[in-house]
Design an enzyme around this catalytic site. Structure first.
Site, PDB file in Angstrom:
ATOM      1  NE  ARG A 163      25.497  11.685  24.802  1.00 35.71           N
ATOM      2  CZ  ARG A 163      26.900  11.961  25.009  1.00 35.71           C
ATOM      3  NH1 ARG A 163      26.605  13.211  25.872  1.00 35.71           N
ATOM      4  NH2 ARG A 163      27.955  11.392  24.710  1.00 35.71           N
ATOM      5  CE1 TYR A 195      25.200  11.217  19.561  1.00 30.65           C
ATOM      6  CE2 TYR A 195      27.534  11.948  19.293  1.00 30.65           C
ATOM      7  CZ  TYR A 195      26.963  11.722  20.111  1.00 30.65           C
ATOM      8  OH  TYR A 195      27.206  11.822  21.308  1.00 30.65           O
ATOM      9  CB  CYS A 197      36.772  10.000  34.082  1.00 33.86           C
ATOM     10  SG  CYS A 197      37.416   8.766  33.297  1.00 33.86           S
ATOM     11  NE  ARG A 251      32.895  13.810  20.617  1.00 31.96           N
ATOM     12  CZ  ARG A 251      34.211  13.719  21.102  1.00 31.96           C
ATOM     13  NH1 ARG A 251      34.960  12.878  20.407  1.00 31.96           N
ATOM     14  NH2 ARG A 251      34.048  13.393  22.298  1.00 31.96           N
TER      15      ARG A 251
HETATM   16  C1  SPV Z   1      31.643  14.006  24.249  1.00 35.79           C
HETATM   17  O1  SPV Z   1      31.547  13.228  23.888  1.00 35.79           O
HETATM   18  O2  SPV Z   1      32.845  14.533  24.374  1.00 35.79           O
HETATM   19  C2  SPV Z   1      30.197  15.304  24.227  1.00 35.79           C
HETATM   20  C3  SPV Z   1      29.353  14.151  23.557  1.00 35.79           C
HETATM   21  O3  SPV Z   1      29.989  15.535  25.497  1.00 35.79           O
HETATM   22  S1  SPV Z   1      29.703  14.694  22.077  1.00 35.79           S
HETATM   23  O4  SPV Z   1      28.547  15.787  21.132  1.00 35.79           O
HETATM   24  O5  SPV Z   1      29.351  13.283  21.070  1.00 35.79           O
HETATM   25  O6  SPV Z   1      31.129  15.718  22.128  1.00 35.79           O
END
Ligand code: SPV
Ligand code: MN
Length: 632
Positions: A394, A226, A279, A88
């Site tokens: 993923r 992504y 976690c 992200r």
């Molecule tokens: C996270 O990073 O909290 C996820 C994957 O569940 S994402 O789709 O990148 O947010």
């Protein structure tokens, strides 16, 4: 149907697609599709309904356009995001906020509305030129339910469209049934991967922007692939839903939904849980012998006085690193089957099979991965060795492939009744493995708001640094944190049977630095919490809650894991460390002041009182209070 975009839309759509769009008789939808068709200038637009024909068309296009490749198992595909687009983008993700709210939203990465709008409009102008785009209709949560949020996705990435068909419930027919009065109320997502390079990856990553307009429920996501950046219904929708729920009195949380199962007592008890990344969130949701409903995002609503939750998704976008036959047998077994799975950012070996880090099998030394053509030892432009798969690689898969799916909860239109909430952080020396909160409010302020994760040797930078992560939701909270915390308190106090809140910490270490418990011990902590919900087990008080007694844990370790749990380990794990807790609460206060200077004073007064209580306990019982010795 007359509309200003009629001729333009007809020129870009087949007769069938145009029919599908206009049959919904929703001027707001036409306005959205028409505006972006004109602005982003795709060569064509395909409109999907809920049919298998359209799902298949999207799958085929993702392959035909080279965004995915078929693997050795013909129903599995692989996709790569550009090098540098495998996580992200926190910096490029901003809330577009009206001037008067800018100050209170500053710490949540915001941009002034007009400025953000001008920038995103300029980046997206003509961005789909020469590309074929697709429009889809989805629902967050089950369709036609009290939880449903209808959504429209407009994208030029067929990988994104394919992923969404796996991850969300298709809702064309829900849109068809919407009443006129509801027709303006849906989330809108416009996405473009932008110009692609020779590997079909986004080229202009410097122009990657994800701008969110919570005032008008629209998210603009440009120049990325992504899924956490591109897929409207995942983290973008979550930010819109958090904002909407804050105004409407429900909650959207970064939580799994699962059921703890006690076969002997014939009990199924639903838990939701929030854990910052690394976690233990997925592994808790997937504890062997329990049932899963969802692994990432939950909506909570008060339905007839009950605390009800749904998983808003239909599939999972799971981290693949370390998924192997020993640690995650249920997921691993599914990844090995010939069924619809999209692998992303893993290695495709010369045998066209997927390989990833921690897979537990011997991997080839060459193939194709997120870097392009790859050989063991290859380095990137900065001289850094490229591993065979990305750490955030993923898999995208339907949840109902899993043998441990809780079908009943997964399909329930009114969700499941939640009886326990878990907040799990990561630290080596402060938080006990499981502790029950005396009340909902104490739980929100002492367990949820104080959540932290600790850096390990696996991350860059200093070891042992704690990052505050209230509710494990800081990346997505879309209105000021103080009010969001108050809304959490109010929601739980507003239902007839408030769930019990528990904290978790799976990462306590002994003085030599070794983890104190095995990976499976989380099953014991869960079943202790399950028993407490049903009125079982005596507890000991601590200044922050209630902890288990030794003989109960000893029996649970024996029953569930056939392990001998020693009293010495119990005493070490469940000792209350006053100084460490005071430091933790001071960090929480400092974080709230930084992120939301307008946090209501009553919250600080609460934390100050908690600190004072711990100070007094320290004076009477010493800094390290052994289980059973504290009297409040
Ligand atoms: C996270 O990073 O909290 C996820 C994957 O569940 S994402 O789709 O990148 O947010
Ligand atoms: Mn998540």
């Amino acid at each position: 149907m007359d509309n200003q975009y009629e001729n333009m839309l007809k020129s870009k759509m087949s007769e069938a697609s145009y029919q599908k769009l206009t049959a919904l008789k929703n001027p707001k939808l036409i306005e959205f599709v028409g505006f972006f068709a004109e602005h982003c200038e795709p060569a064509s637009i395909y409109v999907c309904d809920d049919s298998e024909t359209d799902t298949q068309y999207v799958r085929d296009q993702a392959l035909a356009k080279g965004e995915e490749q078929v693997l050795a198992h013909s129903q599995q595909t692989i996709h790569w995001d550009g090098y540098g687009d495998q996580g992200r983008d926190k910096n490029g993700t901003r809330f577009m906020v009206y001037k008067e709210n800018l100050e209170s939203m500053k710490a949540l990465n915001s941009i002034e509305y007009e400025e953000g709008y001008a920038e995103i409009m300029s980046i997206s102008k003509g961005i789909m030129k020469g590309k074929d785009a697709v429009v889809q209709f989805f629902s967050e949560g089950p369709t036609e339910s009290p939880f449903t949020i209808p959504c429209i996705q407009f994208t030029d990435s067929w990988y994104v469209a394919h992923s969404e068909f796996i991850l969300y419930r298709s809702a064309y027919s829900h849109f068809m049934k919407m009443k006129d009065s509801e027709k303006g109320d849906f989330f809108r997502f416009i996405h473009s991967a932008g110009v692609l390079d020779a590997n079909n990856c986004t080229k202009n990553l410097d122009k990657r922007r994800i701008y969110m307009d919570t005032q008008n429920n629209i998210v603009y996501s440009m120049n990325n692939q992504y899924a956490g950046n591109s897929i409207g219904l995942k983290k973008h929708s979550m930010r819109l839903a958090i904002n909407k729920s804050g105004k409407e009195g429900w909650l959207c949380e970064h939580m799994f939904v699962m059921a703890a199962v006690d076969n002997e007592k014939k009990r199924k008890t639903y838990f939701c849980g929030a854990y910052p990344s690394a976690c233990g969130k997925t592994s808790t949701a997937m504890i062997p012998g329990e049932k899963i409903v969802g692994d990432d995002i939950a909506y909570f609503r008060n339905i007839n006085g009950e605390f009800r939750a749904v998983n808003v998704e239909f599939g999972m976008f799971g981290i693949i690193q370390d998924v192997n036959s020993k640690d995650d047998p249920l997921i691993f077994e599914n990844l090995m089957k010939n069924q619809e799975i999209i692998f992303s950012n893993v290695l495709m070996g010369p045998d066209r099979k997927p390989y990833w880090l921690g897979m537990g099998v011997e991997a080839p030394t060459e193939g194709r991965n997120h870097f392009g053509d790859w050989k063991k030892g290859a380095t990137d432009s900065k001289g850094k060795e490229v591993s065979l798969a990305h750490g955030n690689a993923r898999y995208t898969m339907r949840l109902d492939y899993l043998a441990n799916i809780d079908k009943e909860g997964f399909e329930a239109k009114n969700g499941v009744m939640v009886e326990g909430i878990l907040y799990g952080g990561r630290d080596s020396d402060t938080t006990v493995p499981v502790e029950e909160s005396p009340s909902w409010k104490d739980g929100i302020l002492l367990k949820a708001a104080t959540l932290e994760s600790e850096t390990t040797s696996a991350t860059l930078g200093a070891e042992g640094v704690r990052t505050p992560s209230p509710m494990a939701n800081m990346d997505f909270v879309s209105y000021p944190l103080g009010q969001y915390t108050i809304n959490n308190i109010n929601f739980g106090e507003g239902v007839k049977k408030t769930p019990k809140i528990f904290s978790n910490n799976y990462f306590m270490r002994n003085p030599e630095g070794k983890f104190m418990t095995s990976k499976l011990a989380k099953k014991v902590w869960l079943h202790w919490a399950e028993g407490r919900i049903h009125g079982e087990y005596e507890t000991y008080e601590t200044p922050t809650g209630k902890i288990p007694q030794y003989q109960d844990l000893k029996a649970l370790f024996k029953k569930h894991l056939n392990e001998d749990f020693s009293e010495a380990d119990y005493v070490y794990l469940f000792t209350f460390r006053c100084g460490k807790w005071i430091e933790k609460l001071e960090r929480t206060k400092a974080f709230y002041i930084k992120v939301d200077p307008n946090t209501p004073k009553e919250l600080f007064a609460y934390w100050d009182a908690a600190i004072e209580k711990i100070r007094m306990a320290k004076d009477t019982f010493g800094d390290q209070i052994k289980p059973g010795s504290f009297k409040g």
